[in-house]
Design a protein around this motif. Structure first.
Motif, mmCIF file in Angstrom:
data_model
loop_
_atom_site.group_PDB
_atom_site.id
_atom_site.type_symbol
_atom_site.label_atom_id
_atom_site.label_comp_id
_atom_site.label_asym_id
_atom_site.label_seq_id
_atom_site.Cartn_x
_atom_site.Cartn_y
_atom_site.Cartn_z
ATOM 1 N N GLN A 463 0.860 -1.230 -0.096
ATOM 2 C CA GLN A 463 -0.082 0.126 -0.101
ATOM 3 C C GLN A 463 0.905 1.232 -0.013
ATOM 4 O O GLN A 463 0.450 2.232 -0.453
ATOM 5 N N HIS A 464 2.000 1.208 0.524
ATOM 6 C CA HIS A 464 3.008 2.268 0.472
ATOM 7 C C HIS A 464 3.339 2.824 -0.990
ATOM 8 O O HIS A 464 3.712 3.971 -1.177
ATOM 9 N N ILE A 465 3.122 2.135 -1.809
ATOM 10 C CA ILE A 465 3.344 2.505 -3.266
ATOM 11 C C ILE A 465 2.556 3.753 -3.517
ATOM 12 O O ILE A 465 3.004 4.822 -4.108
ATOM 13 N N TRP A 466 1.280 3.842 -2.995
ATOM 14 C CA TRP A 466 0.537 4.828 -3.151
ATOM 15 C C TRP A 466 0.443 5.861 -1.861
ATOM 16 O O TRP A 466 0.489 6.961 -2.107
ATOM 17 N N VAL A 467 0.234 5.249 -0.677
ATOM 18 C CA VAL A 467 -0.231 5.930 0.571
ATOM 19 C C VAL A 467 1.321 6.897 0.716
ATOM 20 O O VAL A 467 1.173 7.951 1.310
ATOM 21 N N GLY A 468 2.300 6.395 0.602
ATOM 22 C CA GLY A 468 3.499 6.740 0.836
ATOM 23 C C GLY A 468 4.718 7.064 -0.227
ATOM 24 O O GLY A 468 5.592 7.738 -0.215
ATOM 25 N N HIS A 469 3.896 7.075 -1.761
ATOM 26 C CA HIS A 469 5.076 7.121 -2.879
ATOM 27 C C HIS A 469 6.182 6.379 -2.673
ATOM 28 O O HIS A 469 7.326 6.948 -2.705
ATOM 29 N N ARG A 470 6.189 5.136 -1.922
ATOM 30 C CA ARG A 470 7.422 4.493 -1.876
ATOM 31 C C ARG A 470 7.491 3.463 -2.943
ATOM 32 O O ARG A 470 6.541 2.370 -3.323
ATOM 33 N N TYR A 471 8.532 3.498 -3.590
ATOM 34 C CA TYR A 471 8.873 2.674 -4.730
ATOM 35 C C TYR A 471 9.930 1.689 -4.532
ATOM 36 O O TYR A 471 10.950 1.915 -3.680
ATOM 37 N N LEU A 472 10.335 0.684 -5.271
ATOM 38 C CA LEU A 472 11.536 -0.360 -5.170
ATOM 39 C C LEU A 472 11.971 -0.283 -6.781
ATOM 40 O O LEU A 472 11.885 -1.184 -7.381
ATOM 41 N N PRO A 473 12.625 0.956 -7.156
ATOM 42 C CA PRO A 473 13.092 1.128 -8.460
ATOM 43 C C PRO A 473 14.316 -0.066 -8.792
ATOM 44 O O PRO A 473 13.993 -0.607 -9.969
ATOM 45 N N GLU A 474 14.931 -0.584 -7.951
ATOM 46 C CA GLU A 474 16.027 -1.476 -8.185
ATOM 47 C C GLU A 474 15.471 -2.700 -8.515
ATOM 48 O O GLU A 474 15.968 -3.737 -9.258
ATOM 49 N N TRP A 475 14.184 -3.042 -8.154
ATOM 50 C CA TRP A 475 13.415 -4.292 -8.355
ATOM 51 C C TRP A 475 12.051 -4.041 -9.304
ATOM 52 O O TRP A 475 11.340 -4.980 -9.613
ATOM 53 N N GLY A 476 12.389 -2.927 -9.979
ATOM 54 C CA GLY A 476 11.338 -2.742 -11.269
ATOM 55 C C GLY A 476 10.010 -2.013 -10.895
ATOM 56 O O GLY A 476 9.234 -2.092 -11.593
ATOM 57 N N ILE A 477 10.041 -1.525 -9.724
ATOM 58 C CA ILE A 477 8.562 -0.871 -9.355
ATOM 59 C C ILE A 477 8.862 0.662 -8.967
ATOM 60 O O ILE A 477 9.671 0.893 -8.151
ATOM 61 N N ASP A 478 8.747 1.599 -10.204
ATOM 62 C CA ASP A 478 8.990 2.761 -10.149
ATOM 63 C C ASP A 478 7.681 3.648 -10.220
ATOM 64 O O ASP A 478 6.711 3.227 -9.581
ATOM 65 N N HIS A 479 7.912 4.834 -10.897
ATOM 66 C CA HIS A 479 6.597 5.539 -10.985
ATOM 67 C C HIS A 479 5.177 4.938 -11.012
ATOM 68 O O HIS A 479 5.315 4.014 -12.122
ATOM 69 N N VAL A 480 4.201 5.310 -10.452
ATOM 70 C CA VAL A 480 2.890 4.675 -10.701
ATOM 71 C C VAL A 480 2.107 6.114 -10.867
ATOM 72 O O VAL A 480 2.108 6.973 -10.521
ATOM 73 N N GLU A 481 0.743 5.732 -11.670
ATOM 74 C CA GLU A 481 -0.142 6.634 -11.734
ATOM 75 C C GLU A 481 -1.128 6.630 -10.624
ATOM 76 O O GLU A 481 -1.229 5.495 -10.173
ATOM 77 N N ASN A 482 -1.640 7.664 -10.314
ATOM 78 C CA ASN A 482 -2.616 7.636 -9.037
ATOM 79 C C ASN A 482 -3.876 6.783 -9.341
ATOM 80 O O ASN A 482 -4.061 5.947 -8.586
ATOM 81 N N GLU A 483 -4.335 6.789 -10.512
ATOM 82 C CA GLU A 483 -5.573 5.915 -10.761
ATOM 83 C C GLU A 483 -5.429 4.601 -10.915
ATOM 84 O O GLU A 483 -6.258 3.663 -10.468
ATOM 85 N N GLU A 484 -4.129 4.197 -10.713
ATOM 86 C CA GLU A 484 -3.920 2.626 -10.913
ATOM 87 C C GLU A 484 -3.976 1.985 -9.429
ATOM 88 O O GLU A 484 -4.037 0.730 -9.146
ATOM 89 N N ARG A 485 -4.175 3.031 -8.446
ATOM 90 C CA ARG A 485 -4.464 2.494 -6.948
ATOM 91 C C ARG A 485 -5.989 1.601 -7.051
ATOM 92 O O ARG A 485 -6.043 1.015 -6.219
ATOM 93 N N TRP A 486 -6.616 1.984 -8.074
ATOM 94 C CA TRP A 486 -7.896 1.014 -8.111
ATOM 95 C C TRP A 486 -7.786 0.177 -9.207
ATOM 96 O O TRP A 486 -8.777 -0.300 -10.014
ATOM 97 N N SER A 487 -6.858 -0.518 -9.702
ATOM 98 C CA SER A 487 -6.784 -1.364 -10.661
ATOM 99 C C SER A 487 -5.737 -2.714 -9.956
ATOM 100 O O SER A 487 -5.207 -2.425 -9.250
ATOM 101 N N TRP A 488 -6.271 -3.683 -10.801
ATOM 102 C CA TRP A 488 -5.172 -4.921 -10.254
ATOM 103 C C TRP A 488 -4.229 -5.116 -11.337
ATOM 104 O O TRP A 488 -3.542 -6.031 -11.066
#
Ligand code: SF4
Lengths: 624, 81
Positions: A463-488
């Motif tokens: 959940q921190h991807i959205w609520v905290g803007h916490r990413y794991l870029p070294e493992w391929g999780i970087d910028h996300v769009e806000n609307e993606e929070r309601w997508s699977w």
């Protein structure tokens, strides 16, 4: 391997025996330490059929390769065992300096089993281990017990204790250290209580060799400086060293992530204005109270000088004031902090406490509980004195409702019935922490599929991807769009990576809150390598997390997890709220997302690791 | 030339300025409601840019030309990811 002792201290309270067990390198190369090591202990020593309060349960207190270095966040350590709330293997992270001291005593972990004849506490003084009478400490709260142990043994000892709730087997009783840090979730205080173990004191003088002391020292200095600089450069309302986790109100309210009125509402403006942020600092006179070596300083020491809620001590974390404040519609910051202090002394996990009380308040609202059941208290939303009094009743396991609520809201709702299971916001026996699943669907997936500690916000904090803007870029999780929070879309991958990330952090062991100031996977990897000499790449690190996750899953299966458990999530989250940014949103499609997650992990559709997956990870046989 | 952005190698043209990178990143984050709210309140995104382990003050961003091997991180002002 450097950075570890290859030794764990075993204590059998039944036989009053202690001894050292050698642990070979491959165990650390597979599972690092901390929670990974605690899971390995269960795998080796606790067969199917062992339950939480069984003397055969192993309570493991474990450090990792990072304890002993002077890096911000390296004061964390881990607790593991079979949990009385989720009835499976679990882990919980705790901090300050006990783990460092344990490592300096020449051991990587203490593994306690059996049950003492009468209350005891343990004293580990370098190589000397004693089991001491704690009859006089039984009945004291956790802080009083700590004072008594330090008075007898000396201030130089770091101490853990549990309070009355642990003694009385409240299923969500915690254990504490230094009157400021808690292994909060999953009821390990009750496991101590079941063993008649009131506390453990440890002191050590030995230094564990690390692979590259000079490189590690330079790295620690650079990381500490950068983290402090990042925090100081933030806008005031998000600065951890000023607010601690009380900054989360400003962050979560606009995202609809707060738990409000037992998760039935989307907004609570009066609460948002008074709980957290500047009002927190001013009402509670909050001052930073860091753990050893920490530059982030999320803990606060508080003082309410007058009034019915006067106290001096630890300030509530976000999870505490959210679950006891927003979730009960109580906007009195001092009252919530005071109830938190009481809970800490009794050793009640404040997340579960807020969850069970919200369930009880809703039962009262619906007429299922009446004043006859509630000791004459009005369990009405916003009633701060009722929160305080019920905290006492549960901590003391008062006959009637206080006792029942100590079982958690799953068992309580099954006993009370009348449809109250529908608003018991729990999963697998554990109350859900302060994140609204409707605000980002990945929260739902995280809780449903958690294997490290059942449904847990910090064992896969995707959940921190959205609520905290916490990413794991070294493992391929970087910028996300806000609307993606309601997508699977990509939820399975992101959720799996966050589970594995939490596992390496909790096994290394390092404080996850350093991420609040931008601690990176590169920092983590370089630190592990300078400590251990393993020479890992990011792929190796991820694989280690994957391996620990799979070991935990194998343990879940051993202790009775069934596929349907992952699909029995709280019905409350299928009811939309009508206000706030998450209005009208519910995590439709969660069932398929769970199956997609299994497949992403290389598990079968029943949620079990396939033989091929275990082979890939080298887990056909577990080392050691 | 090769630099690292958030821990991952990237190829950029020699002479690339930090400002070019910042503009590219800011364009993405400025769609975020939390960042939009911060800009409304403070006039800027409050994103932090870290070059070789040191936070770059906003006034310095225009002056910096990236060099081979530079390590650039950007950090949101919230949890810091
Ligand atoms: S961030 Fe908080 S919990 Fe973590 S080490 Fe620092 S003070 Fe302790």
């Amino acid at each position: 391997m450097n950075g570890v002792w290859n030794r764990i201290l075993k204590i059998d309270l039944t036989e009053k025996k202690t001894g050292i067990q050698a642990v070979p390198d491959p165990v650390y190369e597979y599972f690092l330490g901390g929670e990974g090591l605690a899971a390995w202990v269960l795998w080796k020593e606790c067969p199917r059929g062992v339950t939480a309060f069984d003397p055969a349960n192993r309570l493991t207190l474990a450090a990792g390769p990072m304890q002993g270095i002077r890096q911000s966040g390296a004061s964390k350590w881990a607790v593991g065992g079979i949990s009385p709330s989720i009835q499976m293997n679990a882990g919980s992270a705790i901090t300050h300096a006990f783990g460092i001291e344990m490592k300096q005593a020449g051991i990587d972990a203490v593994v306690i089993h059996g049950r003492a004849e009468k209350p005891v506490y343990l004293v580990i003084d370098d190589d000397r281990v004693r089991v001491k009478d704690a009859s006089r400490l039984w009945g004291l709260d956790a802080y009083e017990a700590q004072d008594a142990i330090q008075e007898k043994e000396g201030e130089a000892f770091e101490v853990i204790t549990t309070g009355q709730a642990g003694e009385r087997l409240v299923r969500y009783a915690n254990l504490q250290t230094a009157k400021k840090s808690f292994a909060g979730r999953c009821g390990f205080g009750a496991v101590m209580g079941s063993k008649l173990l009131k506390g453990v004191a440890v002191r050590g003088t030995q230094k564990c060799a690390i692979h590259d002391p000079a490189g590690n020292d330079a790295l620690n200095k650079a990381i500490n400086r950068r983290l402090a600089e990042v925090d100081a450069s933030k806008p005031e309302e998000f600065r951890i060293s000023w607010l601690g986790t009380a900054m989360a109100t400003a962050l979560f309210a606009p995202q609809g992530n707060l738990p409000i009125k037992n998760y039935s509402r989307g907004t609570f403006p009066e609460g948002v204005a008074k709980l957290g942020g500047r009002p927190y600092v001013e009402t509670l006179n909050a001052k930073p109270w860091p753990c050893k070596y920490c530059v982030i300083k999320c803990h606060n020491k508080c003082e309410v000088k007058s009034g019915p809620y006067a106290y001096r001590g630890k300030g509530p974390e976000y999870e505490s004031f959210a679950m006891m404040g927003f979730n009960l519609m109580i906007d009195d910051q001092a009252a919530v902090a005071y109830a938190g202090e009481l809970a800490n002394r009794y050793s009640l996990d404040t997340i579960s406490l807020g969850g069970v009380l919200a369930w009880a308040f809703e039962c009262y609202e619906k007429g299922i509980l009446t004043r006859e059941d509630t000791y004459g208290l009005e369990l009405t939303w916003g009633n701060a004195p009722a929160l305080v009094e019920m905290t006492r009743r549960i901590g003391e396991r008062a006959p009637g409702l206080g006792y029942l609520l100590g079982e958690g809201c799953k068992i309580a709702s099954e006993r009370i019935g009348q449809g109250s299971e529908d608003w018991a916001v729990q999963m697998k026996g554990q109350e859900i922490a302060a994140h609204n699943w409707r605000a980002q669907y990945i929260s739902a997936l995280n809780y449903c599929t958690g294997v490290a500690s059942g449904p847990n916000h910090e064992r896969g904090n995707s959940q921190h991807i959205w609520v905290g803007h916490r990413y794991l870029p070294e493992w391929g999780i970087d910028h996300v769009e806000n609307e993606e929070r309601w997508s699977w879309d990509k939820a399975a991958e992101r959720n799996a990576k966050f589970h594995d990330y939490c596992n390496v952090i909790n096994s290394a062991v390092h404080c996850k809150f350093q991420e609040f100031a931008g601690y990176t996977l590169t920092d983590l990897l370089q630190t592990i390598n300078t400590c251990t000499g393993l020479g890992w790449t990011q792929d190796d690190l991820q694989r280690c997390g994957d391996r620990i996750t799979n070991l935990q899953k194998l343990l879940n299966l051993r202790y009775g997890w069934k596929r349907e458990d992952d699909f029995r999530y709280p019905k409350r989250f299928l009811e939309p709220v009508s206000d706030g940014v998450a209005a009208g949103r519910i995590p439709v499609g969660l069932e398929q997302a769970i199956v997609d997650y299994y497949r992403y992990r290389g598990w079968d559709d029943e949620g079990r690791p396939t033989p091929q997956k275990l082979r890939e990870l080298g887990l056909e046989t577990i080392p050691g | 030339m090769k630099i690292t952005i958030n821990g991952r190698p990237e190829e950029v043209a020699p002479g690339t300025r930090l400002r070019n990178l910042v503009d590219r990143l800011e364009e993405r984050v400025r769609r975020d409601p939390m960042i939009i709210a911060l800009i409304a309140k403070t006039g800027k995104s409050q994103m932090l840019y870290i070059l070789n382990g040191t936070v770059v003050p906003a006034a310095e961003i225009d002056r910096i030309e990236l060099q081979e091997g530079d390590d650039v991180r950007y950090v949101h002002p919230f949890f810091g990811g």
